[in-house]
Write a protein that holds these residues in place. Structure first.
Motif, short mmCIF file in Angstrom:
data_model
loop_
_atom_site.label_atom_id
_atom_site.label_comp_id
_atom_site.label_asym_id
_atom_site.label_seq_id
_atom_site.Cartn_x
_atom_site.Cartn_y
_atom_site.Cartn_z
N SER A 85 81.54 61.11 48.37
CA SER A 85 82.59 61.01 49.63
C SER A 85 83.66 60.08 48.94
CB SER A 85 81.69 60.47 50.68
OG SER A 85 80.62 61.16 51.11
N ASN A 86 83.60 59.20 48.36
CA ASN A 86 84.68 58.30 47.78
C ASN A 86 85.53 59.02 47.04
OD1 ASN A 86 83.68 56.07 49.33
ND2 ASN A 86 82.70 55.04 48.06
N HIS A 87 84.96 59.64 46.10
CA HIS A 87 85.59 60.50 44.89
C HIS A 87 86.38 61.49 45.70
CE1 HIS A 87 86.39 62.34 41.27
NE2 HIS A 87 86.19 63.49 41.66
N THR A 88 86.06 62.31 46.67
CA THR A 88 86.66 63.22 47.24
C THR A 88 87.58 63.25 48.40
OG1 THR A 88 84.64 63.89 48.79
CG2 THR A 88 84.86 65.06 46.43
N GLY A 89 87.12 61.97 49.05
CA GLY A 89 87.91 61.61 50.15
C GLY A 89 87.39 62.39 51.57
N ALA A 458 84.38 70.28 48.56
CA ALA A 458 85.33 69.32 49.17
C ALA A 458 86.42 68.78 48.42
CB ALA A 458 84.22 67.84 49.09
N LEU A 459 86.47 69.17 47.05
CA LEU A 459 87.74 69.08 46.28
C LEU A 459 88.82 70.07 46.66
CD1 LEU A 459 86.11 67.84 42.85
CD2 LEU A 459 87.86 66.27 44.37
N GLN A 460 88.37 71.29 47.00
CA GLN A 460 89.17 72.38 47.17
C GLN A 460 89.76 72.10 48.50
OE1 GLN A 460 87.88 76.38 46.59
NE2 GLN A 460 87.97 76.64 48.63
N LEU A 461 88.81 71.74 49.76
CA LEU A 461 89.70 71.64 50.81
C LEU A 461 90.28 70.33 51.14
CD1 LEU A 461 85.91 72.31 52.95
CD2 LEU A 461 87.94 73.64 52.67
N GLY A 462 90.13 69.34 50.23
CA GLY A 462 91.05 68.12 50.31
C GLY A 462 90.50 67.04 51.05
N PRO A 463 91.18 65.64 50.95
CA PRO A 463 90.52 64.65 51.80
C PRO A 463 90.53 64.85 53.40
CG PRO A 463 92.22 63.86 50.09
CD PRO A 463 92.22 65.32 50.03
N LEU A 493 70.90 70.32 26.60
CA LEU A 493 71.28 69.98 27.92
C LEU A 493 71.19 68.46 28.07
CD1 LEU A 493 70.18 72.78 30.18
CD2 LEU A 493 72.48 72.49 29.48
N THR A 494 71.28 67.91 26.82
CA THR A 494 71.09 66.20 27.03
C THR A 494 72.24 65.62 27.82
OG1 THR A 494 69.75 66.09 25.13
CG2 THR A 494 70.96 63.83 25.98
N PRO A 495 71.94 65.01 28.91
CA PRO A 495 73.41 64.27 29.56
C PRO A 495 74.03 63.25 28.95
CG PRO A 495 71.10 63.57 30.30
CD PRO A 495 70.94 64.60 29.47
N VAL A 496 75.36 63.71 29.00
CA VAL A 496 76.31 62.69 28.18
C VAL A 496 77.47 61.91 28.94
CG1 VAL A 496 75.74 63.66 25.91
CG2 VAL A 496 77.46 64.55 27.66
N ALA A 497 77.41 62.52 30.24
CA ALA A 497 78.77 62.12 31.19
C ALA A 497 78.80 60.84 31.67
CB ALA A 497 78.80 63.20 32.25
N ARG A 498 79.84 59.99 31.51
CA ARG A 498 79.91 58.69 32.34
C ARG A 498 80.24 58.76 33.83
NH1 ARG A 498 79.81 54.80 28.70
NH2 ARG A 498 79.91 55.28 26.50
N GLY A 499 80.95 59.84 34.10
CA GLY A 499 81.52 59.96 35.65
C GLY A 499 81.20 61.37 36.18
N LEU A 500 82.16 61.97 36.57
CA LEU A 500 82.25 63.40 37.28
C LEU A 500 82.94 64.28 36.30
CD1 LEU A 500 82.21 62.57 41.04
CD2 LEU A 500 80.35 63.63 39.96
#
Length: 505
Positions: A85-89, A458-463, A493-500
């Protein structure tokens, strides 16, 4: 005292001290009052206004005693995922179906299917319920069948997560693993389950066996139209209005406690038939908006169809979206009108019906439940008399013969789905680890596919928008595959991401 001036008397000294003390107390009270006021404002922002949700600040009253485990199905909580929610607004909300007693959204479906079959006579107490399932539906059917005095025979792919098989057997169900093959093959797990029901009927007569048929049985979508949809509507209303946006006037639609069937009649009268949820409409015009969009993946299509139909009744502006795992062809059906994926090409087919590590979502054929979401199939046929409403499955042929063309009873020819997103295995895996670390949410593969879709939407719709999806089940029944480091490493598929940063456009 200055020279020539009389010194202060004892009374004068006391009066001076009193004035000083009075000033300090008065000033101190004002200061403390200001601090208290600021704390109240800050607390209100933190607990209510800041996040648009009310946090639990004190112990709430527990629910009343239930007469059966079946009475605890449904009325699941909803969570606002703070990180997303914080990331997308936007408000990114999940309906926590893992809180059902059988651990998944399929509890609702199993209960609806078996109760309707018992009411119609297609199943009798002591009979066997058969189903072809990737796992979660089987667990739910095993639980519900036991609670209603029936037995369960479950067929599933032999590469399904072992935890699900163990749970089915723990409930005493007969479990029949089969190798994954095409639905056109006689040994496909769905066809095997259908055959087992027919064998039971042939041996012991009508009612001794019933094929649940979750893909084609519209009781599936009805379970979500009658339960999940109304619950979502009431929960988003509890959050208050969505931020500014489309201000087109709509009718104020609201539910009363008697409008939503929560099986209270079943608790009071065990022999009573479960009624269908109804909604009432107040004619006052308003611009309020409680939810902008609902998104979820499809296996049977029942969740999307049932929830979509209900939310559209309450507010026609609500947008409905599909999110589809890799290898499934429903994305192409929505975006291009053709049920095709490149994995279907000659020589491209791998061992699984579609190439994904997720379970329970994605499919390469159209089901009757999904056809409701496409507008090609009706959910109810209503036969009204002075005392009751009875709802039955309805086909387009019966609608044509009666001349009825209502959105409840026949295909509206207007699709409920506005668009679609893809979700790769990589995105689902990375999202699962992100949510576990950032929000303390331990979820299964299909839940994470849904949340990938909700985040993209959510990112497509906007805050300033509000998006709802389904958390189908928890991660506990996915430890041997989706949550196994060794399994993921084997599939690259070993996860490596730190964020989104893993989200694909």
């Amino acid at each position: 005292a200055p020279r020539g001036q009389p010194g202060p008397t004892r009374g004068g000294v006391m009066e001076s001290h009193a004035r000083t003390t009075s000033f300090v107390i008065t000033g101190g009270s004002a200061f403390l009052g200001a601090i208290a006021g600021a704390c109240f404002v800050a607390a209100r922002w933190y607990f209510v206004d800041g996040f648009g949700v009310t946090r639990k600040t004190q112990q709430q009253s527990p629910p009343p005693v239930s007469l059966s485990v079946l009475d605890t199905i449904g009325n699941t909580p909803m969570i606002r995922i703070q990180s997303l929610s914080n990331h997308t607004g936007c408000d990114v909300l999940i309906k926590c179906e893992f809180a059902n007693p059988g651990g998944s959204v399929k509890d609702r479906v199993a209960l609806k299917i078996i109760r309707e079959a018992l009411a119609s006579g297609d199943l009798k107490p002591g009979g066997v319920v058969t189903e072809g399932t990737a796992g979660s539906t089987g667990v739910s059917i095993a639980m519900v069948a036991n609670a209603l005095g029936c037995e369960a025979h479950l067929s599933l792919p032999d590469d399904a997560a072992e935890e699900k098989t163990q749970l089915m057997r723990a409930f005493g169900a007969t479990v029949e693993p089969v190798r994954p093959v095409s639905i056109t093959h006689a040994e496909h797990f769905v066809n095997v389950a259908r055959r087992r029901a027919a064998e039971a009927v042939a041996e012991n007569g009508k009612g001794s066996g019933m094929f649940a048929d979750q893909f084609e049985n519209l009781a599936n979508a009805r379970a979500h139209h009658d339960g999940t949809g109304p619950e979502i509507w009431e929960q988003v209303k509890g959050l208050g209005l969505v931020g500014s946006g489309d201000d087109t006037a709509i009718e104020d639609t609201s539910l009363s406690t008697r409008d939503v069937d929560n099986s209270s009649s079943m608790r009071k009268y065990p022999g009573a038939k479960q009624s269908d949820a109804k909604y009432t409409t107040k004619q006052s015009k308003t611009t309020r908006r409680f939810v902008d969009a609902f998104v979820c993946a499809c296996g049977t299509g029942g969740t999307l169809a049932g929830v979509a139909l209900f939310l559209k009744k309450m507010d026609k502006r609500v947008q409905i979206f599909l999110v589809d795992p890799q290898g499934s062809s429903l994305y192409n059906k929505i975006t291009r009108g053709v049920l095709y994926t490149h994995h279907e090409a000659e020589g491209k087919r791998l061992r699984n019906p579609f190439d994904t590590i997720t379970e329970g979502v994605g499919i390469n054929r159209l089901t009757r439940n999904f056809s409701v979401a496409l507008g090609d199939e009706g959910l109810f046929e209503e036969h009204e008399d002075e005392t009751s409403h009875t709802f039955r499955d309805n086909s387009r042929q019966s609608a044509r013969s009666t001349g009825k063309h209502d959105e409840n009873t026949s295909g509206s020819n207007t699709p409920l789905i506005s668009g679609a997103f893809k979700a790769s295995d990589r995105e689902a895996v990375e999202m699962s680890r992100f949510l576990a670390k950032r929000d303390g949410l331990f979820l299964g593969s299909s839940s994470c596919v849904n949340i990938v879709g909700a985040t993209k939407l959510a990112l497509q719709l906007g805050p300033g928008h509000r998006v709802v999806t389904i958390a189908c089940d928890g991660g506990g029944r996915h430890l041997s595959k989706f949550w196994s480091a060794e399994y993921l490493e084997k599939h690259g598929l070993t996860p490596v991401a730190r964020g989104l940063e893993f989200l694909e456009t």
